[in-house]
Design a protein around this motif. Structure first.
Motif, mmCIF file in Angstrom:
data_model
loop_
_atom_site.group_PDB
_atom_site.id
_atom_site.type_symbol
_atom_site.label_atom_id
_atom_site.label_comp_id
_atom_site.label_asym_id
_atom_site.label_seq_id
_atom_site.Cartn_x
_atom_site.Cartn_y
_atom_site.Cartn_z
ATOM 1 N N GLU A 1 0.712 6.663 -8.919
ATOM 2 C CA GLU A 1 -0.174 5.431 -8.752
ATOM 3 C C GLU A 1 -0.138 5.086 -7.342
ATOM 4 O OE1 GLU A 1 2.584 5.227 -10.359
ATOM 5 O OE2 GLU A 1 3.728 3.228 -9.936
ATOM 6 N N ILE A 2 1.044 5.284 -6.664
ATOM 7 C CA ILE A 2 1.056 4.860 -5.095
ATOM 8 C C ILE A 2 0.083 5.784 -4.332
ATOM 9 C CG2 ILE A 2 2.624 5.217 -3.213
ATOM 10 C CD1 ILE A 2 3.681 2.948 -4.995
ATOM 11 N N TYR A 3 0.186 7.040 -4.806
ATOM 12 C CA TYR A 3 -0.869 7.835 -3.965
ATOM 13 C C TYR A 3 -2.340 7.608 -4.219
ATOM 14 C CZ TYR A 3 -2.942 12.149 -2.022
ATOM 15 O OH TYR A 3 -3.751 12.777 -1.379
ATOM 16 N N SER A 4 -2.537 7.233 -5.665
ATOM 17 C CA SER A 4 -3.995 6.907 -5.735
ATOM 18 C C SER A 4 -4.554 5.629 -5.261
ATOM 19 C CB SER A 4 -4.230 6.872 -7.169
ATOM 20 O OG SER A 4 -3.548 5.882 -7.935
ATOM 21 N N ILE A 5 -3.494 4.655 -5.322
ATOM 22 C CA ILE A 5 -3.853 3.513 -4.568
ATOM 23 C C ILE A 5 -3.841 3.375 -3.090
ATOM 24 C CG2 ILE A 5 -3.298 0.945 -4.410
ATOM 25 C CD1 ILE A 5 -1.605 1.364 -6.955
ATOM 26 N N PHE A 6 -2.817 3.949 -2.268
ATOM 27 C CA PHE A 6 -2.726 3.870 -0.937
ATOM 28 C C PHE A 6 -3.119 4.945 -0.212
ATOM 29 C CE2 PHE A 6 0.729 0.951 -2.367
ATOM 30 C CZ PHE A 6 0.365 0.028 -2.004
ATOM 31 N N ASN A 7 -3.483 6.140 -1.009
ATOM 32 C CA ASN A 7 -4.155 7.491 -0.396
ATOM 33 C C ASN A 7 -3.536 7.732 1.025
ATOM 34 O OD1 ASN A 7 -5.638 9.573 -0.187
ATOM 35 N ND2 ASN A 7 -7.518 8.457 -0.193
ATOM 36 N N ARG A 8 -2.245 7.961 1.048
ATOM 37 C CA ARG A 8 -1.539 8.442 2.131
ATOM 38 C C ARG A 8 -1.593 7.451 3.618
ATOM 39 N NH1 ARG A 8 -3.934 13.701 4.247
ATOM 40 N NH2 ARG A 8 -5.926 12.857 3.755
ATOM 41 N N ARG B 1 0.591 8.040 13.526
ATOM 42 C CA ARG B 1 -0.488 9.566 13.098
ATOM 43 C C ARG B 1 -0.539 9.721 11.821
ATOM 44 N NH1 ARG B 1 4.146 13.984 15.084
ATOM 45 N NH2 ARG B 1 5.599 12.287 15.214
ATOM 46 N N PHE B 2 0.757 9.258 10.910
ATOM 47 C CA PHE B 2 0.809 9.483 9.544
ATOM 48 C C PHE B 2 0.100 8.209 8.924
ATOM 49 C CE2 PHE B 2 4.559 11.213 11.239
ATOM 50 C CZ PHE B 2 4.413 12.546 11.276
ATOM 51 N N GLY B 3 -0.473 7.457 9.168
ATOM 52 C CA GLY B 3 -1.187 6.325 8.859
ATOM 53 C C GLY B 3 -0.357 5.155 8.565
ATOM 54 N N ILE B 4 0.951 5.193 8.787
ATOM 55 C CA ILE B 4 1.749 4.261 8.501
ATOM 56 C C ILE B 4 1.764 3.275 9.712
ATOM 57 C CG2 ILE B 4 4.356 3.694 7.857
ATOM 58 C CD1 ILE B 4 4.495 6.636 7.444
ATOM 59 N N ASP B 5 2.010 1.953 9.429
ATOM 60 C CA ASP B 5 1.916 0.918 10.634
ATOM 61 C C ASP B 5 2.340 -0.225 10.453
ATOM 62 O OD1 ASP B 5 1.077 0.487 13.392
ATOM 63 O OD2 ASP B 5 -0.818 1.128 13.175
ATOM 64 N N PHE B 6 2.630 -1.159 11.325
ATOM 65 C CA PHE B 6 3.354 -2.624 11.195
ATOM 66 C C PHE B 6 1.692 -3.430 11.514
ATOM 67 C CE2 PHE B 6 7.468 -0.681 11.704
ATOM 68 C CZ PHE B 6 7.899 -1.032 10.148
ATOM 69 N N VAL B 7 1.485 -4.122 10.595
ATOM 70 C CA VAL B 7 0.316 -5.201 10.855
ATOM 71 C C VAL B 7 1.144 -6.678 11.318
ATOM 72 C CG1 VAL B 7 -1.284 -3.720 9.863
ATOM 73 C CG2 VAL B 7 -0.012 -5.328 8.410
ATOM 74 N N ALA B 8 -0.038 -7.424 11.992
ATOM 75 C CA ALA B 8 0.310 -8.710 12.237
ATOM 76 C C ALA B 8 0.323 -9.740 11.210
ATOM 77 C CB ALA B 8 -0.499 -9.122 13.403
ATOM 78 N N SER B 9 -0.498 -9.690 10.159
ATOM 79 C CA SER B 9 -0.639 -10.247 9.079
ATOM 80 C C SER B 9 -0.134 -9.967 7.738
ATOM 81 C CB SER B 9 -2.013 -10.873 9.098
ATOM 82 O OG SER B 9 -2.130 -11.865 7.781
ATOM 83 N N PRO B 10 0.114 -10.775 6.806
ATOM 84 C CA PRO B 10 0.541 -10.089 5.343
ATOM 85 C C PRO B 10 -0.814 -9.897 4.894
ATOM 86 C CG PRO B 10 1.253 -12.377 5.674
ATOM 87 C CD PRO B 10 0.959 -11.880 7.378
ATOM 88 N N ARG B 11 -1.893 -10.677 5.077
ATOM 89 C CA ARG B 11 -3.024 -10.416 4.617
ATOM 90 C C ARG B 11 -3.721 -9.072 4.556
ATOM 91 N NH1 ARG B 11 -3.299 -14.918 1.485
ATOM 92 N NH2 ARG B 11 -3.434 -16.769 2.661
ATOM 93 N N HIS B 12 -3.041 -8.502 5.655
ATOM 94 C CA HIS B 12 -3.575 -7.192 6.047
ATOM 95 C C HIS B 12 -2.616 -6.151 5.396
ATOM 96 C CE1 HIS B 12 -5.479 -8.929 9.943
ATOM 97 N NE2 HIS B 12 -6.130 -9.422 8.957
ATOM 98 N N ALA B 13 -1.631 -6.561 4.742
ATOM 99 C CA ALA B 13 -0.557 -5.557 4.626
ATOM 100 C C ALA B 13 -0.572 -5.064 3.130
ATOM 101 C CB ALA B 13 0.740 -6.002 4.758
ATOM 102 N N ASP B 14 0.005 -3.834 2.810
ATOM 103 C CA ASP B 14 -0.027 -3.312 1.650
ATOM 104 C C ASP B 14 1.453 -3.466 1.141
ATOM 105 O OD1 ASP B 14 -2.497 -1.924 1.854
ATOM 106 O OD2 ASP B 14 -1.505 -0.425 2.836
ATOM 107 N N GLY B 15 2.365 -4.134 1.918
ATOM 108 C CA GLY B 15 3.716 -4.322 1.492
ATOM 109 C C GLY B 15 4.546 -4.749 2.568
ATOM 110 N N ILE B 16 5.620 -5.259 2.196
ATOM 111 C CA ILE B 16 6.569 -5.866 3.204
ATOM 112 C C ILE B 16 7.877 -5.106 3.500
ATOM 113 C CG2 ILE B 16 5.593 -8.238 3.086
ATOM 114 C CD1 ILE B 16 7.753 -9.246 1.463
#
Lengths: 484, 252
Positions: free
Chosen positions: B118-125, B156-171
């Motif tokens: 399910e992780i792959y299907s939700i977040f798609n890399r 470059r792998f699609g992993i990033d830190f974002v500024a707001s929890p609203r934009h995030a997939d996890g903490i």
């Protein structure tokens, strides 16, 4: 004189410290022009003893004085109303021991009871408040900032900290270990661990070898270089000069990877221990360090010069976040930020470190603004590189010595010991008091950030909020070193 | 401007091409290997390991409590504990972090992070994190920042830190979770849209670390919410973090 004097990394019997009447104690601290190193309370049976440690920078001495406060009558006339350098210390004392400094202008919480914190208020046309934090946009530690603005201009910035409070001082008394010392503030691992180890060695009369001392100094200077380079990159990143950010970021990796080579950790965790150091710097690593330094020096020089000659960079730096030298002196700014504001304080030289004896400090032309905070880092990187080179020569002379000696387990009873280390932020003061059984009774840490957070507040006055990231990175103060 | 561009020429390419097989320096203290037979006499475990990660009879190290200080390697008889430079230390459960004599880097890594379809299907890399420092000492925070620099470049792998929890997939949580941060942390978690994941980063977050006896902590958050990924280290090395997340979101 109402003081007793000791040097850095020395201990003194508690009974030799003069205990003054509270009024006289207050009076002498209020009028003195010596700056406070530390000011803290300690539980003393039926009383609470307050210790004041002052620095005499010209005579290279630490002056100590104390007074007793009755537990049934916990108040005295505050020193802050006459000498503003004590305002944070007295707030801390009030929070930790419930001793009320009367007539203190703003007796707000320091680390606890954040829900009871009362912010300054401003009213009028076009005034508004901006609250930021505790969680910030970047990957940094938590703290709350409250900007009071009129239009675009910031009138005042109030900083509320304490989110990181982990009870370090109490844990230190329960179980003093090197592992705890290096986890207090993860960007000043070497400085904190050196200060702690020096306290333990002084209290237990352990004499470490010269070689171990030199390796500690090399690590300390390497830490300074690494963090300063990282900060240069971060400052440029905050004004969107991305080339500078990336180049400095990559250059920092060279330094911390050399630390990894020496100690097995990028931040030199596990390197320093009570009794010496755990890892040796042999001829091979020595050469690697020299090569790395040459490389780093070349890139940093080139990049810093390019940035400083770029008009877009300088127009953002100049006259942004200015703190006048008078304000800095009044607030007792120390270390790097003090030097950027024109206060020549450096405990490596002021307290006559044997190993820094023949090193020279070049004068720095402070302009008190963001460019000053950028240039001081650039200057100190160059200086630290030359210091390490000289230390490596000294290391060669004592090649045959051991790096570690067996530390004595018993601490001398009823003593007070002070250790000051110039971390990359400035003077880090550790102070320990033992009881009659030779157990730690009080461990007090004063990070340079404890002085300097108010400097950041002053820097923001009459600037725009958009200058905050630039000023904040320029100061780059520690949250966890303050919160403990 | 030309000087600025010249820097690019001098710097050339700095990124690590193959991050999954990047070579770590030999001195790095990663996964320890244990040898019970080397210990002949009783040892004072408490004194060697103030974090209480080490156990004897039989020899065991709990990586969720270990700060990789290397004290046991130095103080125990030689060969009893040996830290290797293996850096892929993340697991998806706390039990897997306890290592014993049989543990090698192969069998540790093989089962460490199970594939969740399910992780792959939700977040798609691609996965974006909000980082919360809840009493962290700035060690882990600096290393997480380093993940985004030009060397490791995890964006470059699609992993990033974002500024707001609203934009995030996890903490991503660092630090032992202090009382003063407990409220803000929970608030941040609630602000993150579903579905969301929780990553614990560093020994302090995993177990409280050296601060485990402190009265100023409040770790109730971890009892309330499920943790998806445990990343040990003190501080967590950027390669450990990036590989952990890549393993977590992989398809097969």
């Amino acid at each position: 004189m109402n003081y007793c004097t000791i040097g850095n990394n020395q201990k003194i019997n508690i009974s030799d410290i003069p205990t003054l009447n509270c009024e006289i104690f207050r009076e002498q601290l209020a009028i003195t022009n010596l700056r406070p190193l530390s000011y803290f309370g300690c539980d003393w049976g039926e009383k609470i003893k307050i210790f004041a440690l002052l620095a005499d920078d010209e005579k290279n001495q630490i002056l100590i004085s104390s007074t007793d406060i009755d537990k049934n009558h916990k108040e005295y006339n505050s020193i802050t109303q006459d000498n503003s350098q004590y305002h944070m210390f007295e707030r801390e004392l009030y929070e930790q021991f419930d001793i009320k400094p009367l007539n203190h202008p703003w007796l707000k919480p320091v680390r606890k009871n954040q829900d009871k914190y009362e912010f300054f208020k401003m009213q009028g046309e076009q005034t508004h408040e901006v609250a930021v934090g505790p969680i910030h946009a970047g990957v940094i530690e938590p703290g709350h900032f409250r900007f009071l603005c009129q239009g675009e201009k910031v009138y005042n910035l109030e900083i509320m900290l304490g989110y990181q409070h982990r009870g370090v001082e109490d844990l230190m008394v329960q179980n003093p270990t090197n592992q705890l010392a290096e986890s207090i503030c993860g960007d000043s691992v070497v400085a904190y661990n050196s200060a702690f180890s020096q306290i333990m060695e002084t209290l237990s009369d352990t004499k470490i070898t010269k070689k171990a001392q030199i390796i500690r100094r090399i690590a300390l200077e390497a830490e300074r270089i690494a963090i300063h380079i990282g900060d240069l990159g971060a400052i440029l990143g905050d004004i969107a000069y991305m080339m500078g950010k990336d180049v400095f970021g990559v250059t920092r990796t060279l330094v911390i990877n050399t630390m990894l080579e020496i100690s097995g950790s990028r931040f030199a965790r596990g390197l320093i221990t009570t009794g010496g150091v755990n890892y040796d710097i042999n001829a091979e690593i020595s050469n690697k360090i020299l090569n790395m330094l040459e490389e780093v020096k070349k890139i940093v020089k080139k990049m810093a010069k390019t940035a400083l000659s770029s008009a877009t960079v300088m127009s953002r730096f100049e006259k942004t976040g200015t703190v006048s030298t008078e304000t800095a002196q009044e607030l007792n700014l120390v270390g790097l930020m003090g030097r950027a504001c024109g206060i020549e304080l450096d405990t490596r030289f002021d307290f006559k470190d044997e190993l820094y004896k023949d090193f020279e400090r070049k004068p720095f032309r402070a302009t008190n603004d963001a460019s000053s905070r950028f240039r001081i880092r650039y200057k100190e990187i160059k200086e630290s590189i030359s210091f390490i080179k000289k230390l490596l020569v000294k290391l060669k002379e004592v090649e045959d010595e051991d790096i570690l000696v067996e530390a004595n387990e018993n601490l001398s009873p009823d003593s007070l010991c002070v250790s000051i280390v110039e971390s990359w932020r400035g003077e880090l003061v550790h102070c320990a008091i033992t009881d009659s059984n030779g157990k730690l009774k009080r461990y007090k840490i004063k990070d340079p950030s404890f002085n300097n957070w108010w400097g950041l507040s002053m820097a923001l006055r009459n600037n725009a909020i958009s200058d905050f990231p630039l000023c904040n990175k320029g100061f780059d103060l520690s949250y966890c070193g303050f919160d403990l | 401007m030309f000087d600025t561009l010249k820097m690019k020429l001098i710097q050339k390419n700095q990124f690590i091409p193959d991050i999954k097989n990047a070579k770590m320096r030999d001195t790095f203290r990663g996964l320890p290997v244990l040898d019970n037979s080397k210990i002949n006499s009783a040892v004072d475990v408490e004194k060697i390991c103030p974090l209480k990660a080490l156990k004897t009879n039989p020899l065991e190290i709990d990586l969720s409590k270990c700060s990789f200080c290397g004290n046991c390697e130095r103080k125990l008889p030689e060969g009893a504990v040996k830290f290797t430079n293996f850096y892929k230390l993340a697991t998806d459960s706390k039990e897997k972090l306890i290592i014993n004599e049989q543990t090698t880097s192969e069998n540790y890594y093989k089962n460490a992070v199970a594939i969740r379809k399910e992780i792959y299907s939700i977040f798609n890399r691609s996965i974006k994190f909000r980082q919360v420092s809840a009493g962290g000492c700035n060690g882990c925070e600096m290393e997480l920042n380093a993940c985004s620099n030009a060397n490791f470049d995890m964006a470059r792998f699609g992993i990033d830190f974002v500024a707001s929890p609203r934009h995030a997939d996890g903490i991503v949580i660092t630090g032992p979770i202090t009382k003063n941060m407990a409220y803000a942390l929970e608030n941040c978690y609630k602000s993150t849209p579903e579905p969301k994941i929780v990553v614990l980063c560093g020994v302090c977050a995993l177990s409280g670390g050296i601060f485990q006896n402190s009265t100023e902590l409040n770790r109730e958050f971890l009892d309330k919410y499920k943790v998806d990924l445990y990343i040990p280290g003190c501080p967590v090395h950027p390669l450990t973090f990036i590989n952990a997340v890549l393993d977590f979101i992989r398809k097969k």
